[in-house]
Design an enzyme around this catalytic site. Structure first.
Site, PDB file in Angstrom:
ATOM      1  N   GLY A 213       0.792  -1.221   0.000  1.00 16.61           N
ATOM      2  CA  GLY A 213       0.000   0.000   0.000  1.00 16.61           C
ATOM      3  C   GLY A 213       0.822   1.268   0.000  1.00 16.61           C
ATOM      4  O   GLY A 213       0.365   2.300   0.482  1.00 16.61           O
ATOM      5  N   GLU A 214       2.037   1.239  -0.507  1.00 19.83           N
ATOM      6  CA  GLU A 214       2.890   2.417  -0.551  1.00 19.83           C
ATOM      7  C   GLU A 214       3.501   2.515  -1.935  1.00 19.83           C
ATOM      8  O   GLU A 214       4.015   1.520  -2.476  1.00 19.83           O
ATOM      9  CB  GLU A 214       3.992   2.322   0.511  1.00 19.83           C
ATOM     10  N   ALA A 215       3.434   3.704  -2.504  1.00 21.63           N
ATOM     11  CA  ALA A 215       3.888   3.871  -3.895  1.00 21.63           C
ATOM     12  C   ALA A 215       5.358   3.515  -4.054  1.00 21.63           C
ATOM     13  O   ALA A 215       5.761   2.931  -5.062  1.00 21.63           O
ATOM     14  CB  ALA A 215       3.626   5.305  -4.349  1.00 21.63           C
ATOM     15  N   LYS A 217       7.113   1.321  -2.424  1.00 21.97           N
ATOM     16  CA  LYS A 217       7.264  -0.134  -2.432  1.00 21.97           C
ATOM     17  C   LYS A 217       6.829  -0.728  -3.762  1.00 21.97           C
ATOM     18  O   LYS A 217       7.495  -1.614  -4.318  1.00 21.97           O
ATOM     19  CB  LYS A 217       6.461  -0.754  -1.285  1.00 21.97           C
ATOM     20  N   ILE A 218       5.720  -0.254  -4.268  1.00 18.80           N
ATOM     21  CA  ILE A 218       5.250  -0.738  -5.572  1.00 18.80           C
ATOM     22  C   ILE A 218       6.288  -0.434  -6.641  1.00 18.80           C
ATOM     23  O   ILE A 218       6.580  -1.272  -7.508  1.00 18.80           O
ATOM     24  CB  ILE A 218       3.903  -0.080  -5.928  1.00 18.80           C
TER      25      ILE A 218
END
Length: 1273
Positions: A213-215, A217-218
């Site tokens: 849920g973190e940009a 990390k994505i």
């Protein structure tokens, strides 16, 4: 219709209310009467403004409530969900127990069952811990030896173990700590996407976990996925950047297509249009994108645990965690999308709501949840509100009134910005910016400072929606900072950037400084005077163009007003720029673009250039450098254009400042690791390249070289795709006109090649080619031969590294890509190369660069390049496939000897083969080295390159017939060595090739030479005049003297050419004779024909030249006058006849198979007859062919002159050879030709001879040949 009328009536009521309040707020018009007292009027107007503020505030609050603007809560996985996942592990028990199969084999009986149970419980405990705290779970499993300590072991555990929460797996894989990052890389590398479609690869990849849920990390996960996909499918995209962007597009398409909350679904045409230019500026095939679209739309990409989450929640969560509202606009460039709710669907929805509730009651209250309805209300009331707030703020100094106006402005900007109403938003922001009065600081009041405070609060709270309005806000910040510096007495930036002032003036200025205005009270300074004079809001330079004088009163007012600015500190000012890291993806790009515009305006000021915004650009870039790659690339595209434009500024100080700022950013950026196949480092460093190539300032170019050198040497471990830009900078430096720049760049280049070569191709093999091109440019340096020689040595080092296989073979093994077709295999060292893609692309620039360098005007460079080139080919040629060798000869070797790659057997082509390109004449030593190297190379690799024999022989034969003793001798030696070393491998056809080359060479020189000889026909050479004649000659004879000199010059040139021509022809027949001796046992009929053609042509030509009596006389006169030796025509004729005679006699004696087939005996008799006639003609007996029944004609023989006697002496050995050959014949063979030869023998008997040897041989001839025939009669 009724519904629309109701809506219009509602809007009219709003408009009527707002307009009424506007009139009240503005007060009665001038000239009108009113019953209100002044106090009542002010109160009434103030309350009207409050009403307007309340209206706009209520709109904003309702909008925020509907949109939940600023709600930071994303749909993260709850503790309940985690606990459920943990419980499911215990209930299901579907855990992979085969992690350590070797342990299972040790268990037996009850003990084994107990140990298995304990093992299972520990695994369950580790899984449970992982689902609560991933790092603790991993540590526990490692400590209990249930999994290994390597990232690969952990990745295998995450991929294969059931019961793990997919969401927690995604969160753990997205961590930036060193070990989880290595685990994520190992996890992604465990997938084999080879041959898989891109859409299926994403589906397969996301099957085992849920995106975090973190940009950030994505971004890390998708970045690694794109790299892995390109490694498995190297021909799929130009670079991993393409796969990276397309992966985002696919995920967004999946959300768009399968989220019920999205009303306007994306069409296939939209998807194709949105992905234009993502493949390194090129478009992906429409069929490919169309198929990908169909695949995603028909079959949703579902992640684990998705079934337990409602669809709407999934879609909203994914939209938020990916930042779909901002990133989508960046990727798909949809900034022009329709404003929120401004479409037909929304209007129809509103109509339906009115329609369902209309008719029930006239006094019904309609509840609208869609905030888009607010847009219609704002559109009808924003104008009156702007007028009311502006007029009141301008005319009133009352604290309460101005505060209410600023509050109204604040809410109006908030609503119009969030609703995407660009025109209205910019109108409110521009009005506020003008009310700051920063452009006319002498008239500043408290309300202006309050306006500045309001603007700063807007920047913090509504920055995500300001877009183009940022330019006005940042302009205010720039002007505010300028006033602060003046108030503190700091020197203006213009004092630093002024290049026209003298050095002494600069030192005085710096030492003196500016006294504080707030303390001193007055200051006669042009900058201060310009600010005091003020100007319009839109003027770039405040007060600069105004010639009005500034009075002390104005300065004192200005100084007193500066105290008001103390209410706003540097912290509040800097906080806006620090807060930029909280802007969303789209807003930060707009912020940076506006900041660049303001900075450009500051720097381009003709009178007061400033660097405030430039320094803030560097700060903002630092703050936002850790954004996801997709967003940062768009930020950098804006910054890159800015740095290039300013770096090319005519103001040297400005350019230096901006280049140093760029260096700081680059140093920080290179701290980030870049994965393989990406190109962003290269894009980041491109401004250095562009400025280096275009800047006219030597100082800037030197600074760039120093910056790049510092960055590379300090961050060499992290440089990946940036090598391309690094080498482009050094390539430009290598061609620079300044010696210090060349030497500085080469110093770094030398260190890179010597110590850091392994980093160059660590992730991108194509950078090897960039390195080679850079070194080749250094080899052409005209400043220092040592640089060129060292660069050539480094090229050889590069060849060694390339031959070791580290660039091609290792890369293949690393990728495990067995799908790449292999053209040919070479057994040596077990290396396998493809013929074109993996091989020519690396070797070609290196070899062709050295080939071109052989034409360098510097002798040492030519020789070094030749030696290195052929050493590379000789040492590493065993790795080359046959087809590649052919390309090497055509594009590398042949251009060394000729500007024409194809072989042509004419005079021009043969001569040009000894002259390298660019008209640079080789010295004899270079020619010798080149020919020897060519022979060595061809002999060593003959089995592979034997098809190039005709071309190689033509080069050597070209040297033989060329001018110059050393090249000619080298050509002869080369041909002879070639034949000697390879005669055991030559077949009959290859011998034929060599002799045909000699034949064509001898023929090719004849036409042009005979054409040259004909020029003597029109030239008259007179004998030299005596000195007395010269003294008595008149001035009119000067013209004749000049003509005579021209004729002598022409004759001398013809003599020189004739000597060279004769020497070349003699070398041809000599080489032919020597080669025949080598191969006489294996010659074919075609080879014999070629040899016969050579001897016949040369002999006929020699006889023809000797027959040109008129030309000989002229040349003799010219040689006498010029005092040069005459051409050896007699020697030429004798040698050609002698070689021809020996060849024919050798065939007659040793090759009986060709005697009848080629009519060797008649040919030999014909040659003997010609030799005897030539001799008799020289002896004064004009012998002509007579028929057998012709009667002999006898005449007196006159004594021979000295010249004839000398010629007769020279021809005597040839006649003796003829007589000896004839005496060796058998009687039966000789009897057939006695009628031809006997008359000539009779003439020989009665002719004058220079030696008694002729008479003895003649006597022997009659005894052994004629006598037996007579005795048998």
């Amino acid at each position: 219709m009724t519904v629309m009328l109701t809506l219009l009536t509602y809007l009219k009521d709003i408009c009527r209310t707002v307009n009424g309040l506007l009139k009240t707020a503005l007060g009665p018009p001038p000239g009108s009467t009113t019953t209100l007292s002044p106090v009542q009027d002010i109160t009434f107007r103030s309350e009207s403004v409050k009403c307007l503020v309340t209206i706009i505030k209520s709109m904003g609050m309702w909008m925020d409530q509907q949109l939940k603007v600023g709600d930071p809560n994303l749909d993260k996985v709850s503790d309940h969900e985690v606990s459920e996942a943990t419980i499911s592990v215990g209930e299901e028990g579907n855990i992979d127990y085969e992690l350590h199969p070797e342990a299972n084999s040790e268990f037996s009986g009850a003990a084994a069952l107990e140990q298995r149970r304990a093992h299972k419980l520990e695994i369950q405990k580790g899984v449970s811990l992982f689902n609560r705290k991933p790092s603790k779970g991993i540590d526990f499993l490692m400590s209990t030896k249930k999994i290994g300590n390597s990232p690969e072991d952990v990745a295998s555990f995450l991929k294969n173990t059931t019961g793990l929460n997919p969401t927690i797996i995604g969160d753990y894989l997205g961590e930036r700590e060193e070990f989880p990052l290595k685990v994520m890389h190992a996890y992604v590398d465990s997938f084999n996407f080879e041959g898989m479609d891109f859409g299926e690869s994403i589906r397969y990849f996301l099957r085992g976990f849920r995106l975090p849920g973190e940009a950030q990390k994505i971004d890390r996960i998708m970045e690694k996925f794109a790299e892995r996909y390109c490694k498995c499918n190297p021909n799929s995209f130009t670079s991993a950047d393409t796969a990276y962007v397309l992966a985002y597009s696919v995920i967004m398409l999946n959300t768009d297509a399968h989220n019920s909350m999205v009303k306007d679904k994306m069409t296939k045409a939209d998807f194709i249009r949105n992905n234009r230019g993502i493949d390194d500026g090129k478009d992906l095939p429409e069929d490919y994108l169309g198929a990908l679209y169909d695949q995603i739309v028909k079959n949703e990409i579902k992640m684990k645990a998705d079934s337990s989450v409602p669809q709407n929640k999934q879609g909203n969560s994914l939209n938020k965690l990916l930042g779909l509202d901002g990133i989508l606009n960046l990727v798909w460039k949809q900034r022009e999308e329709k404003p929120l709710g401004a479409n037909g669907v929304l209007v129809r929805h509103i109509q339906e709501q009115f329609k369902t509730k209309s008719g029930k009651s006239e006094s019904i209250y309609y509840v609208i949840a869609d905030p888009a309805i607010l847009r219609f209300m704002v559109e009808v009331c924003w104008g009156p509100m702007l007028a009311a707030f502006s007029v009141t703020l301008d005319q009133s100094d009352d604290k309460n009134a101005t505060s209410q106006c600023l509050l109204g402005f604040r809410h109006a900007v908030h609503i119009t910005a969030v609703m995407g109403m660009q025109t209205q938003r910019d109108a409110f922001v521009t009005s506020m910016a003008k009310f700051t009065n920063l452009h006319c600081a002498a008239d500043m009041k408290q309300k202006n400072v309050d306006t500045m405070k309001t603007i700063m609060s807007i920047a913090i709270e509504d920055g995500n929606h300001l877009h183009e309005a940022w330019e006005h806000i940042l302009t205010c910040l720039s002007r505010f900072e300028h006033l602060q510096l003046l108030g503190e007495g700091a020197p203006s930036d213009s004092s630093f950037f002024t290049t026209s002032s003298s050095e002494s003036e600069e030192k005085t200025l710096k030492s003196a400084g500016f006294p504080s205005l707030k303390k001193k009270g007055t200051l006669q300074n042009p900058t201060v005077a310009a600010v005091v004079r003020g100007g319009s809001y839109d003027s770039a330079t405040v007060g600069a163009n105004s010639p009005a004088l500034v009075t002390p009163e104005q300065i004192n007012n200005f100084i007193s007003n500066l105290n008001l600015l103390d209410q706003i500190g540097n912290f509040e000012l800097n906080h806006i720029f620090a807060h930029s890291q909280r802007l969303n993806s789209e807003a930060i790009v707009a912020f940076v673009r506006a900041l660049c515009k303001v900075s450009m305006s500051e720097l381009q000021s003709p009178t007061d250039p400033r660097v405030f915004s430039l320094t803030k650009i560097v700060e903002v870039a630092h703050y936002n450098m850790n954004r996801i790659r997709l967003v940062w690339s768009h930020i950098w595209s804006v910054l890159s254009e800015f740095f290039v434009a300013v770096g090319l500024s005519e103001n040297l100080s400005v350019a230096i400042f901006v280049m140093d700022s760029l260096r700081q950013l680059a140093m920080k950026f290179l701290e980030r690791e870049e994965l393989a196949n990406y190109n962003f480092q290269n894009e980041f460093l491109r401004p250095f390249v562009i400025v280096m190539q275009k800047s006219n300032s030597a100082e800037i170019r030197e600074l760039i070289v120093r910056c790049i050198s510092q960055m590379v040497l300090s961050r060499v471990n992290n440089v990946k795709s940036g090598w391309k830009s690094v080498f482009m900078v050094f390539t430009a430096a290598a061609a620079d006109e300044r010696k210090n720049i060349v030497l500085l760049a080469f110093e770094t280049m030398e260190k890179i090649v010597r110590e850091y070569f392994r980093y160059i191709t660590e992730t991108e093999t194509l950078t090897f080619t960039d390195c080679v091109r850079c070194l080749i440019t250094f080899t052409n340096s005209r400043f220092n031969s040592d640089v060129s020689l060292n660069a050539i040595a480094f090229l050889r080092f590069c060849a060694v590294k390339l031959a070791e296989g580290g660039l091609v073979s290792n890369e293949k093994n690393k990728n495990n890509d067995s799908s790449i077709p292999v053209a040919e295999k070479e057994a040596s060292d077990g290396l396998i190369f493809t013929d074109k893609d993996d091989y020519m692309s690396f070797w070609e620039p290196l070899l062709t660069g050295l080939s071109r360098l052989t034409s360098d005007p510097r002798s040492a460079i030519r020789k070094s390049a030749l030696e290195v080139l052929f050493n590379i080919l000789k040492d590493h040629g065993h790795l080359f496939p046959r087809l590649f060798w052919i390309n090497v000869f055509k594009s590398v070797i042949y251009p060394i000897f000729s500007t024409e790659a194809q072989v042509k057997y004419d005079q021009s082509s043969f001569k040009s083969r000894c002259i390298p390109p660019d008209g640079c004449l080789w010295d004899s030593e270079t020619s010798v080295v080149a020919a020897q190297c060519l022979v060595d190379l061809f002999v060593n690799f003959f089995d592979i390159v034997r098809s190039e024999l005709p071309s190689v022989v033509s080069i050597m034969v070209g040297c033989i017939i060329g001018s110059g003793k050393d090249p000619a001798a080298t050509g002869v030696a080369s041909v002879m060595r070639l034949a000697a070393d390879l005669r055991g491998k030559f077949c009959e056809e290859e011998w034929k090739v060599i002799f045909l080359a000699l034949k064509e060479a001898s023929y090719s020189t004849l036409p042009n030479f005979l054409k040259l000889l004909r020029t003597m026909d029109n030239i008259e050479i007179s004998t030299s005049q005596s000195e007395n004649d010269m003294e008595t000659s008149s001035g009119a004879g000067l013209v004749n003297d000049e003509s005579e000199d021209d004729n002598l010059h022409t004759a001398g040139y013809v003599v020189s050419r004739m000597k060279d021509h004769i020497a070349a022809q003699l070398r041809v027949i000599q080489v032919a004779s020597d080669l025949y001796k080598m191969c006489r046992q294996s010659v074919s009929a075609d080879t014999v024909n070629a040899l016969l053609g050579i001897y016949s042509a040369v002999t006929s030509h020699a006889h023809q030249l000797k027959s040109e009596k008129a030309v000989q006389v002229k040349l003799q006169k010219a040689c006498s006058i010029l005092e040069i030796p005459e051409p050896p025509l007699v020697f030429f004729e004798n040698e050609s006849y002698q070689n021809y005679l020996n060849f024919l006699h050798g065939l007659l004696v040793n090759n009986s198979s060709f005697v009848e087939e080629k009519n060797i005996e008649p040919e030999l008799v014909g040659v003997c007859e010609e030799i005897l006639r030539v001799y008799l003609d020289c002896a004064g007996l004009n012998s002509v062919k007579r028929k057998p029944d012709d009667k002999a004609i006898y005449q007196w023989n006159l004594p021979l002159g000295s010249a004839k006697k000398e010629e007769l002496v020279a021809r005597t050995p040839l006649v003796l050879s003829v007589l000896r050959i004839l005496c060796s014949w058998q009687t039966d063979s000789f009897r057939k030709y006695i009628s031809q030869l006997f008359p000539l023998m009779i003439d020989l008997v009665r002719s004058e001879h220079s030696s008694g040897e002729v008479q003895r041989e003649l006597s022997h001839f009659f005894q052994s040949c004629i006598g037996p025939i007579i005795m048998k009669l």
